[in-house]
Design a protein around this motif. Structure first.
Motif, PDB file in Angstrom:
ATOM      1  N   ILE A 224      -1.222  -9.386  -4.668  1.00  0.00           N
ATOM      2  CA  ILE A 224      -1.657  -7.988  -4.575  1.00  0.00           C
ATOM      3  C   ILE A 224      -0.472  -7.153  -4.107  1.00  0.00           C
ATOM      4  CG2 ILE A 224      -3.168  -6.349  -3.392  1.00  0.00           C
ATOM      5  CD1 ILE A 224      -5.234  -8.591  -3.133  1.00  0.00           C
ATOM      6  N   MET A 225      -0.195  -6.061  -4.821  1.00  0.00           N
ATOM      7  CA  MET A 225       0.923  -5.186  -4.454  1.00  0.00           C
ATOM      8  C   MET A 225       0.464  -3.735  -4.444  1.00  0.00           C
ATOM      9  SD  MET A 225       4.159  -6.821  -6.573  1.00  0.00           S
ATOM     10  CE  MET A 225       3.483  -6.520  -8.200  1.00  0.00           C
ATOM     11  N   GLY A 226       1.022  -2.957  -3.543  1.00  0.00           N
ATOM     12  CA  GLY A 226       0.713  -1.540  -3.515  1.00  0.00           C
ATOM     13  C   GLY A 226       1.166  -0.908  -2.219  1.00  0.00           C
ATOM     14  N   GLN A 227       1.137   0.405  -2.175  1.00  0.00           N
ATOM     15  CA  GLN A 227       1.554   1.118  -0.974  1.00  0.00           C
ATOM     16  C   GLN A 227       0.521   0.941   0.133  1.00  0.00           C
ATOM     17  OE1 GLN A 227       2.196   5.140  -2.460  1.00  0.00           O
ATOM     18  NE2 GLN A 227       3.204   4.249  -4.255  1.00  0.00           N
ATOM     19  N   ASP A 228       0.970   0.431   1.263  1.00  0.00           N
ATOM     20  CA  ASP A 228       0.149   0.304   2.477  1.00  0.00           C
ATOM     21  C   ASP A 228      -0.998  -0.689   2.347  1.00  0.00           C
ATOM     22  OD1 ASP A 228       1.545   2.550   3.899  1.00  0.00           O
ATOM     23  OD2 ASP A 228       0.658   3.718   2.271  1.00  0.00           O
ATOM     24  N   VAL A 229      -0.903  -1.645   1.406  1.00  0.00           N
ATOM     25  CA  VAL A 229      -2.030  -2.569   1.203  1.00  0.00           C
ATOM     26  C   VAL A 229      -2.019  -3.732   2.190  1.00  0.00           C
ATOM     27  CG1 VAL A 229      -2.188  -2.043  -1.250  1.00  0.00           C
ATOM     28  CG2 VAL A 229      -0.810  -4.000  -0.511  1.00  0.00           C
TER      29      VAL A 229
ATOM     30  N   GLU B 232       3.311 -12.588   1.937  1.00  0.00           N
ATOM     31  CA  GLU B 232       3.981 -12.846   0.671  1.00  0.00           C
ATOM     32  C   GLU B 232       3.084 -12.501  -0.513  1.00  0.00           C
ATOM     33  OE1 GLU B 232       7.367 -14.142   0.202  1.00  0.00           O
ATOM     34  OE2 GLU B 232       7.214 -13.168   2.153  1.00  0.00           O
ATOM     35  N   ARG B 233       1.764 -12.724  -0.343  1.00  0.00           N
ATOM     36  CA  ARG B 233       0.831 -12.480  -1.446  1.00  0.00           C
ATOM     37  C   ARG B 233       0.144 -11.125  -1.348  1.00  0.00           C
ATOM     38  NH1 ARG B 233      -3.493 -16.846  -1.981  1.00  0.00           N
ATOM     39  NH2 ARG B 233      -3.892 -15.699  -3.928  1.00  0.00           N
ATOM     40  N   VAL B 234       0.206 -10.493  -0.190  1.00  0.00           N
ATOM     41  CA  VAL B 234      -0.354  -9.140  -0.022  1.00  0.00           C
ATOM     42  C   VAL B 234       0.818  -8.267   0.407  1.00  0.00           C
ATOM     43  CG1 VAL B 234      -2.114  -7.735   1.097  1.00  0.00           C
ATOM     44  CG2 VAL B 234      -2.529 -10.175   0.710  1.00  0.00           C
TER      45      VAL B 234
ATOM     46  N   VAL C 100      -2.298  -7.955  -9.080  1.00  0.00           N
ATOM     47  CA  VAL C 100      -3.155  -6.776  -8.956  1.00  0.00           C
ATOM     48  C   VAL C 100      -2.312  -5.701  -8.286  1.00  0.00           C
ATOM     49  CG1 VAL C 100      -5.152  -5.752  -7.823  1.00  0.00           C
ATOM     50  CG2 VAL C 100      -5.343  -8.028  -8.840  1.00  0.00           C
ATOM     51  N   VAL C 101      -2.162  -4.580  -8.966  1.00  0.00           N
ATOM     52  CA  VAL C 101      -1.401  -3.452  -8.429  1.00  0.00           C
ATOM     53  C   VAL C 101      -2.380  -2.356  -8.048  1.00  0.00           C
ATOM     54  CG1 VAL C 101       0.316  -1.675  -8.924  1.00  0.00           C
ATOM     55  CG2 VAL C 101       0.620  -3.995  -9.822  1.00  0.00           C
ATOM     56  N   GLU C 102      -2.334  -1.918  -6.799  1.00  0.00           N
ATOM     57  CA  GLU C 102      -3.196  -0.813  -6.374  1.00  0.00           C
ATOM     58  C   GLU C 102      -2.423   0.493  -6.457  1.00  0.00           C
ATOM     59  OE1 GLU C 102      -4.585   0.913  -2.202  1.00  0.00           O
ATOM     60  OE2 GLU C 102      -5.706  -0.924  -2.689  1.00  0.00           O
ATOM     61  N   MET C 103      -2.904   1.394  -7.309  1.00  0.00           N
ATOM     62  CA  MET C 103      -2.432   2.775  -7.244  1.00  0.00           C
ATOM     63  C   MET C 103      -3.154   3.428  -6.069  1.00  0.00           C
ATOM     64  SD  MET C 103      -0.208   3.504  -9.588  1.00  0.00           S
ATOM     65  CE  MET C 103       0.525   2.208 -10.604  1.00  0.00           C
ATOM     66  N   GLN C 104      -2.399   4.033  -5.194  1.00  0.00           N
ATOM     67  CA  GLN C 104      -3.047   4.635  -4.033  1.00  0.00           C
ATOM     68  C   GLN C 104      -4.122   5.625  -4.477  1.00  0.00           C
ATOM     69  OE1 GLN C 104      -0.782   7.073  -0.982  1.00  0.00           O
ATOM     70  NE2 GLN C 104      -0.812   5.044   0.004  1.00  0.00           N
ATOM     71  N   PHE C 105      -3.808   6.384  -5.503  1.00  0.00           N
ATOM     72  CA  PHE C 105      -4.769   7.237  -6.206  1.00  0.00           C
ATOM     73  C   PHE C 105      -4.440   7.137  -7.690  1.00  0.00           C
ATOM     74  CE2 PHE C 105      -4.583   8.980  -1.977  1.00  0.00           C
ATOM     75  CZ  PHE C 105      -5.906   9.264  -1.668  1.00  0.00           C
ATOM     76  N   ALA C 106      -5.464   7.203  -8.529  1.00  0.00           N
ATOM     77  CA  ALA C 106      -5.242   7.072  -9.968  1.00  0.00           C
ATOM     78  C   ALA C 106      -4.272   8.129 -10.483  1.00  0.00           C
ATOM     79  CB  ALA C 106      -6.571   7.178 -10.713  1.00  0.00           C
ATOM     80  N   ASP C 107      -4.254   9.294  -9.849  1.00  0.00           N
ATOM     81  CA  ASP C 107      -3.342  10.376 -10.250  1.00  0.00           C
ATOM     82  C   ASP C 107      -1.885   9.906 -10.234  1.00  0.00           C
ATOM     83  OD1 ASP C 107      -5.307  13.069  -9.482  1.00  0.00           O
ATOM     84  OD2 ASP C 107      -5.683  11.169  -8.492  1.00  0.00           O
TER      85      ASP C 107
END
Length: 687
Positions: free
Chosen positions: A392-397, A417-419, A444-451
């Motif tokens: 899982i990757m993303g800003q502040d996850v 390593e995985r988060v 899994v990539v999290e966009m902080q907001f879809a925008d």
């Protein structure tokens, strides 16, 4: 007259400065330290450079004869491709550009396959779907470029990350040109590699011009290698026309990188002596500059040095050339005799996605009544448990748990390593997710907001979406998209931008409305080896609850959910708008509506839609997105084509106003189509 003299003097000194700069930069240019090589290695490097040169010479002839469609010449730069490839192990990935023929020949790809690739034939690597060097091959651990250049740098990050997570001491090499270093992807990829200490060898071929734009119009720093310091990265300048320097210095660097994992930036000083591609020509290059670099030809000068050192004789030189030309001729004959590519509509459509059959994981009898946001969290958690290769990757996850706290506590359970927290660099992270998939992992990539996905748009629509169709490589990536209005978040945090992606072949788009569906569809999306845009409406996160299976469960993508049975009107919707529909029908209890929740927008359950409309004869499509160019428009076109004779009224669409999403509550309410829904239902029923 005075003006003409001044212009002449200015031009003379400009050329003098350019020439002097190259001389200073390359003062030690052709000092071949042959004592650093064994005689066998010295000859091996010579033959390795000679082969792509002779292939190119033949290809330029075939181009003039119209037997290949395009050619990007690397003449004069063979030492770089050969040297980089030779210092890598065969199982280490390399990501070349279109002027790195030596990479392909050094990885021992049969020449007839390359020739058929350039002719668009079956034994190429893209089934005639892409040309030149726009392909990859897992067999030879080569990952080719896309024309947008930048994303492949982030892909190299992802490949290297996968090796690092598996504790494999391998490096990944990736190429770009000096022009490509102006792209944001270059800076994002270097920053990510540095922050994560990824063993990526960033190879920049500073070849003088980005198409016709000279380096002084590309960047202001003295050397591209200077940029490494800004990212806390080791950097080196290497004479790209000196094969001994390229090979010996890179061999030392590559060995060190395997032992002490870190990224390294290499600037190769070289020159592009032919056009960006052959049709471009080189009229923009001063004659003296071209002559200077021709005199620094990597093969001619190395050949002369070998002869002077009694390591090569004219007879051997001729024997090597004759043998290579014979191989080229034989393999060209195979390629020319191969039949033209043929395909069918069915074959073309089948290759857009990697074939995948979801093994059923039915829901259990034991359920928990939880919120939409908790269902997403639960699904991610169980998927992380099921797939130990999922990242899982993303800003502040990580420790923070994401802005919506969905991954809170995941670091303690699965490790950092995985988060992974990421810098603010959506393009590089999406590209890195592609790299993870190439190297056998899931992301899994999290966009902080879809925008914010607009900052990562290019690798999604041009890399992830097209990669399987182009060369049979899947993109095992899910991009989570917290989206939607109704929470007073304003123009930059409220879009529901699913239509950006439903338009793009190769992407799957999922948009659930209920907690149970969200859990099962997210798990299925993670299992699916194809790229999925997974939309999660923020307004549903903590306002909608439902009974959700406690066990790991999945639902097949592309199947709508038939929520209500009715014969007066068909109402089709998805996401938060499904709840608008259900609320309206509670108020309009006299209306017997057939209601479909699409759940998946690509692939679309056309059969369910058509069957519903045939039953009722009237169709209302409800979406939160603005109308023009949205999903509703395509459904309307589908029904007009497939069910026209069944319709008893016009197809109607309820959508939001064609404006950005406003912040103030009164304006946002007016913007959303919910306030116009009841009247639209009544009007169509009574039509």
């Amino acid at each position: 007259m005075k003006l003409l003299i001044l212009q002449y003097v200015e031009c003379f000194f400009k050329k003098l400065i350019i020439s002097f700069t190259f001389e200073i930069t390359n003062y030690n240019y052709m000092n071949f330290q042959l004592d650093l090589l064994s005689p066998e290695k010295a000859i091996e490097l010579y033959k390795a450079m000679l082969k792509p040169r002779l292939i190119e010479t033949k290809m330029l002839t075939l181009l003039r004869q119209g037997k290949i469609s395009k050619w990007f010449s690397g003449i004069g730069q063979e030492a770089i491709a050969v040297g980089v490839t030779q210092v890598l192990n065969q199982d280490e990935y390399i990501l070349p550009m279109h002027r790195n023929l030596g990479v392909f020949t050094e990885r021992k790809i049969p020449l007839y396959r390359l020739f058929e690739q350039w002719q668009g034939k079956a034994n190429g690597f893209t089934k005639g779907r892409d040309r030149s060097f726009h392909f990859g091959t897992q067999e030879f651990k080569i990952i080719g470029m896309i024309s947008h250049l930048g994303p492949q740098l982030g892909v190299a990050d992802g490949i290297a990350l996968a090796h690092k997570l598996r504790e494999k001491n391998k490096i990944t090499a990736v190429f770009t040109g000096e022009g490509g270093t102006s792209e944001g992807d270059f800076h994002e990829a270097l920053n990510v590699a540095s922050v994560w200490s990824l063993p990526v060898l960033f190879c920049v071929e500073n070849n003088g011009y980005g198409l016709s734009t000279p380096t002084e119009e590309q960047f202001k720093c003295e050397h591209i290698a200077d940029r490494g310091q800004a990212y806390g990265m080791e950097a080196h300048i290497i004479d790209g026309n000196n094969i001994v320097e390229v090979y010996t210095k890179l061999n030392e660097i590559a060995t060190s990188m395997r032992e002490n994992q870190r990224p390294v930036l290499i600037e190769f000083k070289t020159f592009r002596r032919r056009g960006h591609e052959e049709a471009s020509g080189t009229k923009y290059v001063p004659d003296d500059l071209m002559a200077y670099w021709k005199s620094k030809d990597p093969i001619d000068n190395y050949e002369e040095a070998l002869i002077k050192a009694n390591l090569l004789t004219p007879k051997q030189k001729q024997e090597f050339s004759t043998k290579i030309i014979k191989e080229i001729t034989e393999h060209l004959d195979i390629a020319f005799k191969a039949p033209a590519i043929s395909s069918s509509v069915e074959d073309e459509l089948a290759d857009v996605y990697k074939s995948f059959s979801l093994e059923p994981s039915p829901k259990s009898e034991v359920t928990t009544h939880i919120r939409f946001v908790d269902a997403i969290r639960n699904s991610l958690q169980q998927s992380m448990q099921k797939f130990d290769n999922l990242v899982i990757m993303g800003q502040d996850v990580a420790e923070y748990g994401g802005v919506f706290k969905i991954t809170e506590g995941f670091v303690e359970q699965f490790g950092k390593e995985r988060v992974r927290n990421t810098p603010i660099c959506e393009s590089a992270i999406v590209s890195a997710a592609m790299g993870l998939s190439i190297n056998g992992m899931k992301a899994v990539v999290e966009m902080q907001f879809a925008d914010f996905v607009s900052s990562g748009f290019n690798p999604i629509v041009n890399y992830l979406a097209k990669v399987h169709y182009r060369w049979n490589q899947h993109a095992d990536v899910v991009v989570r998209m917290p989206c939607g209005a109704g929470v007073g978040a304003g123009p930059f945090h409220s879009q529901t931008n699913e239509a950006w992606f439903t338009k793009t072949p190769g992407l799957k788009v999922v948009y659930p409305a209920f907690p149970e569906d969200a859990k099962a569809l997210l798990a299925a999306s993670i299992e699916d080896p194809n790229p999925v845009l997974f939309f999660e409406h923020k307004a549903l996160y903590r306002s909608v609850r439902g009974d959700v299976s406690e066990n790991y469960t999945t639902l097949p993508l592309g199947k709508a959910n038939h929520l209500k049975e009715g014969h007066q009107i068909s109402i089709i919707s998805f996401g938060a708008a499904v709840h608008w529909v259900l609320e309206s029908l509670e108020e309009l209890d006299h209306v017997e509506a057939d209601v479909l929740d699409l759940r998946t927008l690509a692939p679309l359950d056309e059969e369910a839609i058509i069957n519903s409309v045939k039953k009722t004869g009237k169709l209302l499509i409800v979406q939160e997105d603005t109308s023009f160019g949205g999903v509703a428009s395509d459904i309307s076109a589908l029904i007009s084509d497939q069910c026209f004779e069944y319709l008893d009224g016009p197809i109607k669409i309820v959508s939001s106003l064609p404006t950005p999403v406003p912040f103030a509550q009164a304006l946002e309410t007016q913007f959303l189509g919910k306030s116009r829904l009841n009247k639209s239902i009544e009007d169509l029923v009574n039509y």
